[in-house]
Motif scaffolding. Structure first.
Motif, PDB file in Angstrom:
ATOM      1  N   ALA A  11      20.472  12.537 -20.554  1.00  0.00           N
ATOM      2  CA  ALA A  11      21.829  13.095 -20.578  1.00  0.00           C
ATOM      3  C   ALA A  11      22.769  12.215 -19.753  1.00  0.00           C
ATOM      4  O   ALA A  11      23.904  11.927 -20.170  1.00  0.00           O
ATOM      5  N   ASP A  12      22.277  11.756 -18.619  1.00  0.00           N
ATOM      6  CA  ASP A  12      23.066  10.888 -17.751  1.00  0.00           C
ATOM      7  C   ASP A  12      23.407   9.571 -18.470  1.00  0.00           C
ATOM      8  O   ASP A  12      24.531   9.078 -18.381  1.00  0.00           O
ATOM      9  N   ASP A  13      22.434   9.033 -19.209  1.00  0.00           N
ATOM     10  CA  ASP A  13      22.670   7.811 -19.989  1.00  0.00           C
ATOM     11  C   ASP A  13      23.789   8.014 -21.012  1.00  0.00           C
ATOM     12  O   ASP A  13      24.635   7.146 -21.199  1.00  0.00           O
ATOM     13  N   VAL A  14      23.782   9.177 -21.675  1.00  0.00           N
ATOM     14  CA  VAL A  14      24.806   9.471 -22.690  1.00  0.00           C
ATOM     15  C   VAL A  14      26.188   9.553 -22.032  1.00  0.00           C
ATOM     16  O   VAL A  14      27.167   8.990 -22.528  1.00  0.00           O
ATOM     17  N   ILE A  15      26.256  10.229 -20.890  1.00  0.00           N
ATOM     18  CA  ILE A  15      27.506  10.368 -20.142  1.00  0.00           C
ATOM     19  C   ILE A  15      28.066   8.978 -19.792  1.00  0.00           C
ATOM     20  O   ILE A  15      29.256   8.702 -19.937  1.00  0.00           O
ATOM     21  N   ASN A  16      27.161   8.091 -19.355  1.00  0.00           N
ATOM     22  CA  ASN A  16      27.584   6.733 -18.978  1.00  0.00           C
ATOM     23  C   ASN A  16      27.967   5.895 -20.192  1.00  0.00           C
ATOM     24  O   ASN A  16      28.967   5.170 -20.169  1.00  0.00           O
ATOM     25  N   ARG A  17      27.147   5.996 -21.252  1.00  0.00           N
ATOM     26  CA  ARG A  17      27.380   5.194 -22.459  1.00  0.00           C
ATOM     27  C   ARG A  17      28.766   5.458 -23.046  1.00  0.00           C
ATOM     28  O   ARG A  17      29.437   4.551 -23.497  1.00  0.00           O
ATOM     29  N   TYR A  18      29.199   6.721 -23.054  1.00  0.00           N
ATOM     30  CA  TYR A  18      30.494   7.052 -23.662  1.00  0.00           C
ATOM     31  C   TYR A  18      31.601   7.183 -22.616  1.00  0.00           C
ATOM     32  O   TYR A  18      32.663   7.722 -22.889  1.00  0.00           O
ATOM     33  N   LYS A  19      31.307   6.673 -21.424  1.00  0.00           N
ATOM     34  CA  LYS A  19      32.300   6.607 -20.349  1.00  0.00           C
ATOM     35  C   LYS A  19      33.020   7.931 -20.117  1.00  0.00           C
ATOM     36  O   LYS A  19      34.236   8.002 -19.974  1.00  0.00           O
ATOM     37  N   ILE A  20      32.230   9.003 -20.138  1.00  0.00           N
ATOM     38  CA  ILE A  20      32.799  10.322 -19.873  1.00  0.00           C
ATOM     39  C   ILE A  20      32.890  10.457 -18.358  1.00  0.00           C
ATOM     40  O   ILE A  20      31.886  10.309 -17.658  1.00  0.00           O
ATOM     41  N   ASN A  21      34.108  10.658 -17.839  1.00  0.00           N
ATOM     42  CA  ASN A  21      34.200  10.703 -16.380  1.00  0.00           C
ATOM     43  C   ASN A  21      34.875  11.942 -15.815  1.00  0.00           C
ATOM     44  O   ASN A  21      35.156  12.004 -14.621  1.00  0.00           O
ATOM     45  N   GLU A  22      35.153  12.910 -16.694  1.00  0.00           N
ATOM     46  CA  GLU A  22      35.679  14.165 -16.150  1.00  0.00           C
ATOM     47  C   GLU A  22      35.357  15.335 -17.087  1.00  0.00           C
ATOM     48  O   GLU A  22      35.195  15.144 -18.290  1.00  0.00           O
ATOM     49  N   ASP A 114      13.153  21.143 -22.417  1.00  0.00           N
ATOM     50  CA  ASP A 114      13.762  19.819 -22.242  1.00  0.00           C
ATOM     51  C   ASP A 114      15.157  19.756 -22.870  1.00  0.00           C
ATOM     52  O   ASP A 114      16.074  19.179 -22.284  1.00  0.00           O
ATOM     53  N   ALA A 115      15.300  20.353 -24.051  1.00  0.00           N
ATOM     54  CA  ALA A 115      16.619  20.346 -24.718  1.00  0.00           C
ATOM     55  C   ALA A 115      17.629  21.142 -23.889  1.00  0.00           C
ATOM     56  O   ALA A 115      18.802  20.761 -23.793  1.00  0.00           O
ATOM     57  N   ASN A 116      17.163  22.234 -23.259  1.00  0.00           N
ATOM     58  CA  ASN A 116      18.058  23.023 -22.404  1.00  0.00           C
ATOM     59  C   ASN A 116      18.454  22.258 -21.138  1.00  0.00           C
ATOM     60  O   ASN A 116      19.602  22.318 -20.705  1.00  0.00           O
ATOM     61  N   LYS A 117      17.492  21.547 -20.563  1.00  0.00           N
ATOM     62  CA  LYS A 117      17.795  20.750 -19.365  1.00  0.00           C
ATOM     63  C   LYS A 117      18.797  19.652 -19.715  1.00  0.00           C
ATOM     64  O   LYS A 117      19.726  19.380 -18.960  1.00  0.00           O
ATOM     65  N   PHE A 118      18.569  19.019 -20.853  1.00  0.00           N
ATOM     66  CA  PHE A 118      19.475  17.975 -21.330  1.00  0.00           C
ATOM     67  C   PHE A 118      20.884  18.567 -21.483  1.00  0.00           C
ATOM     68  O   PHE A 118      21.862  17.999 -21.002  1.00  0.00           O
ATOM     69  N   ALA A 119      20.956  19.730 -22.151  1.00  0.00           N
ATOM     70  CA  ALA A 119      22.248  20.374 -22.414  1.00  0.00           C
ATOM     71  C   ALA A 119      22.982  20.699 -21.115  1.00  0.00           C
ATOM     72  O   ALA A 119      24.183  20.441 -20.976  1.00  0.00           O
ATOM     73  N   ALA A 120      22.238  21.240 -20.146  1.00  0.00           N
ATOM     74  CA  ALA A 120      22.857  21.633 -18.877  1.00  0.00           C
ATOM     75  C   ALA A 120      23.383  20.405 -18.126  1.00  0.00           C
ATOM     76  O   ALA A 120      24.443  20.457 -17.504  1.00  0.00           O
ATOM     77  N   GLU A 121      22.656  19.301 -18.212  1.00  0.00           N
ATOM     78  CA  GLU A 121      23.103  18.087 -17.520  1.00  0.00           C
ATOM     79  C   GLU A 121      24.245  17.408 -18.275  1.00  0.00           C
ATOM     80  O   GLU A 121      25.145  16.839 -17.676  1.00  0.00           O
ATOM     81  N   LEU A 122      24.213  17.496 -19.601  1.00  0.00           N
ATOM     82  CA  LEU A 122      25.271  16.883 -20.409  1.00  0.00           C
ATOM     83  C   LEU A 122      26.605  17.606 -20.191  1.00  0.00           C
ATOM     84  O   LEU A 122      27.650  16.982 -20.013  1.00  0.00           O
ATOM     85  N   LEU A 123      26.562  18.942 -20.188  1.00  0.00           N
ATOM     86  CA  LEU A 123      27.794  19.729 -20.054  1.00  0.00           C
ATOM     87  C   LEU A 123      28.263  19.815 -18.609  1.00  0.00           C
ATOM     88  O   LEU A 123      29.455  19.936 -18.338  1.00  0.00           O
ATOM     89  N   ILE A 124      27.286  19.790 -17.684  1.00  0.00           N
ATOM     90  CA  ILE A 124      27.613  19.907 -16.259  1.00  0.00           C
ATOM     91  C   ILE A 124      26.914  18.755 -15.530  1.00  0.00           C
ATOM     92  O   ILE A 124      25.906  18.972 -14.847  1.00  0.00           O
ATOM     93  N   PRO A 125      27.426  17.529 -15.685  1.00  0.00           N
ATOM     94  CA  PRO A 125      26.756  16.401 -15.025  1.00  0.00           C
ATOM     95  C   PRO A 125      26.683  16.623 -13.514  1.00  0.00           C
ATOM     96  O   PRO A 125      27.687  16.988 -12.893  1.00  0.00           O
ATOM     97  N   SER A 126      25.489  16.412 -12.950  1.00  0.00           N
ATOM     98  CA  SER A 126      25.285  16.678 -11.518  1.00  0.00           C
ATOM     99  C   SER A 126      26.299  15.950 -10.649  1.00  0.00           C
ATOM    100  O   SER A 126      26.824  16.494  -9.688  1.00  0.00           O
ATOM    101  N   LYS A 127      26.590  14.683 -11.034  1.00  0.00           N
ATOM    102  CA  LYS A 127      27.506  13.905 -10.192  1.00  0.00           C
ATOM    103  C   LYS A 127      28.919  14.517 -10.171  1.00  0.00           C
ATOM    104  O   LYS A 127      29.608  14.440  -9.164  1.00  0.00           O
ATOM    105  N   PHE A 128      29.343  15.129 -11.297  1.00  0.00           N
ATOM    106  CA  PHE A 128      30.667  15.776 -11.317  1.00  0.00           C
ATOM    107  C   PHE A 128      30.671  16.972 -10.372  1.00  0.00           C
ATOM    108  O   PHE A 128      31.618  17.207  -9.629  1.00  0.00           O
ATOM    109  N   ILE A 129      29.584  17.764 -10.446  1.00  0.00           N
ATOM    110  CA  ILE A 129      29.496  18.971  -9.612  1.00  0.00           C
ATOM    111  C   ILE A 129      29.495  18.601  -8.128  1.00  0.00           C
ATOM    112  O   ILE A 129      30.221  19.199  -7.338  1.00  0.00           O
TER     113      ILE A 129
END
Ligand SMILES: [Zn+2]
Length: 172
Positions: A11-22, A114-129
């Motif tokens: 999930a973190d890789d996806v966040i970085n790949r698409y430059k999602i920052n907020e 695993d899909a739920n963990k991925f979803a939770a990290e994708l929607l609520i990235p730990s670094k943002f929190i």
């Protein structure tokens, strides 16, 4: 060394790949860039979503059109989890009583977790929190208003936000 689960890492890789920052995380960017079709459909209430991957690896995500936006976002993120983590050809149906289905094998349950963990990290990235919560000191308790505000900001349910914050070791 702390071992980060692969679902969280993915999930973190996806966040970085698409430059999602907020927040809120723009799921459409991820869906479009992977050539995934997203279709809202009239499903029974207990069906949250369906993931279909055909022989040519073309992917379609179907979402229950009558669920609220927060739930639909979680469903899309969950199906994206199956897409990025498992990439299995065929049709996968997600029902919310899934965990109580005795016929599910252990392996399938693990994929759901695993899909739920991925979803939770994708929607609520730990670094943002961590970023949002760093203004509170070590001993301050997070009250319901803060959790609700964060849930709104990230466009997730209050329940999903509470789980994530607890998993990160914050208390309230
Ligand atoms: Zn699933």
């Amino acid at each position: 060394m702390i071992k980060i689960p692969y679902s969280i890492k993915a999930a973190d890789d996806v966040i970085n790949r698409y430059k999602i920052n907020e927040p809120p995380v723009d799921l459409n960017v991820i869906v479009k860039n992977n050539g995934i079709r997203l279709i809202y459909k009239d499903f029974p209430d207990d069906v949250s979503g369906v993931l279909k991957i055909n022989e040519n690896k073309e992917c379609t995500i179907y979402v229950n059109e009558s669920h609220c936006e927060e739930r639909q976002r979680f469903t899309i993120a969950h199906e994206l989890g199956h897409y990025f983590l498992h990439k299995k050809t065929g049709v996968h149906v997600d029902k919310h009583f899934y965990y109580r289905n005795k016929k599910s094998s252990e392996a399938i349950i693990k994929e759901e977790i695993d899909a739920n963990k991925f979803a939770a990290e994708l929607l609520i990235p730990s670094k943002f929190i961590h970023n949002y919560l760093k203004k509170y000191d070590e001993n301050s308790l997070l009250d319901e208003d803060i959790i609700t505000q964060l849930a709104n900001k990230f466009k997730v349910s209050v329940t999903a936000m509470s789980f994530k914050i607890q998993n990160l070791g914050y208390s309230f």
